[in-house]
Design a protein around this motif. Structure first.
Motif, PDB file in Angstrom:
ATOM      1  N   UNK A 195       0.828  -1.198   0.000  1.00 20.71           N
ATOM      2  CA  UNK A 195       0.000   0.000   0.000  1.00 20.71           C
ATOM      3  C   UNK A 195       0.867   1.255   0.000  1.00 20.71           C
ATOM      4  N   UNK A 196       1.900   1.270   0.840  1.00 21.00           N
ATOM      5  CA  UNK A 196       2.753   2.446   0.938  1.00 21.00           C
ATOM      6  C   UNK A 196       3.657   2.632  -0.274  1.00 21.00           C
ATOM      7  N   UNK A 197       3.781   1.633  -1.101  1.00 15.16           N
ATOM      8  CA  UNK A 197       4.492   1.772  -2.374  1.00 15.16           C
ATOM      9  C   UNK A 197       3.505   2.159  -3.470  1.00 15.16           C
ATOM     10  N   UNK A 198       2.340   1.544  -3.493  1.00 10.03           N
ATOM     11  CA  UNK A 198       1.363   1.760  -4.565  1.00 10.03           C
ATOM     12  C   UNK A 198       0.784   3.169  -4.553  1.00 10.03           C
ATOM     13  N   UNK A 199       0.494   3.719  -3.398  1.00 12.61           N
ATOM     14  CA  UNK A 199      -0.130   5.040  -3.331  1.00 12.61           C
ATOM     15  C   UNK A 199       0.770   6.120  -3.923  1.00 12.61           C
ATOM     16  N   UNK A 200       2.047   6.253  -3.516  1.00 14.81           N
ATOM     17  CA  UNK A 200       2.882   7.295  -4.132  1.00 14.81           C
ATOM     18  C   UNK A 200       3.092   7.082  -5.636  1.00 14.81           C
ATOM     19  N   UNK A 201       3.222   5.833  -6.051  1.00 15.54           N
ATOM     20  CA  UNK A 201       3.394   5.553  -7.482  1.00 15.54           C
ATOM     21  C   UNK A 201       2.145   5.982  -8.244  1.00 15.54           C
ATOM     22  N   UNK A 202       0.966   5.648  -7.742  1.00 13.15           N
ATOM     23  CA  UNK A 202      -0.291   6.015  -8.387  1.00 13.15           C
ATOM     24  C   UNK A 202      -0.467   7.522  -8.442  1.00 13.15           C
TER      25      UNK A 202
END
Length: 146
Positions: free
Chosen positions: A23-30
């Motif tokens: 989650x903490x990787x996906x949110x900034x990437x998105x």
């Protein structure tokens, strides 16, 4: 029995940790992708019918708009763009690019019958000419409004 419960608890913790780290990787990437490359917009109203929102009903079309091309001003005739409304800067309107800088346009009711699109500007129109707030109302728009 205890070993099965211990295994399930360990599995649950590993699953939770994997979910949180993902989650903490996906949110900034998105967020970065949506800010720099593309974003999703809803198309409401009749101005782009029949290309977009053809039935005009309860379910508006959803489109993915390319921010990268606009950032580099790589806009061509026929492209569909989202611009800040000259009437209400809080609102975005979605229209088709009819003319780019230097083009001569035969207008549909603008104050001049023929218009040369100035440098740094575009001529945009809705596909449904009778129901569109577009360049025929407000004239050429600045590229900076994209």
């Amino acid at each position: 029995m205890r070993s099965i419960i211990a295994q399930r608890t360990g599995f649950g913790r590993r699953y939770f940790k994997a979910f949180v780290s993902g989650f903490f990787v996906a949110v900034p990437v998105t967020v970065t992708v949506l800010d720099r490359l593309a974003y999703v917009a809803r198309v409401e109203g009749a101005s782009m019918q029949p290309s977009l929102n053809p039935d005009g009903g309860s379910s508006p079309d959803v489109v993915l708009l390319n921010r990268w091309s606009v950032r580099n001003y790589q806009v061509h005739r026929g492209d569909i763009v989202s611009v800040l409304s000259p009437k209400d800067p809080q609102q975005k309107i979605i229209k088709r690019v009819i003319g780019i800088e230097g083009d001569f346009i035969k207008t549909l009711g603008y104050k001049n019958r023929y218009v040369r699109v100035p440098d740094g500007h575009l001529w945009i129109e809705g596909d449904h000419h009778g129901h569109s707030f577009d360049s025929n109302t407000f004239g050429p728009i600045k590229l900076l409004l994209l």
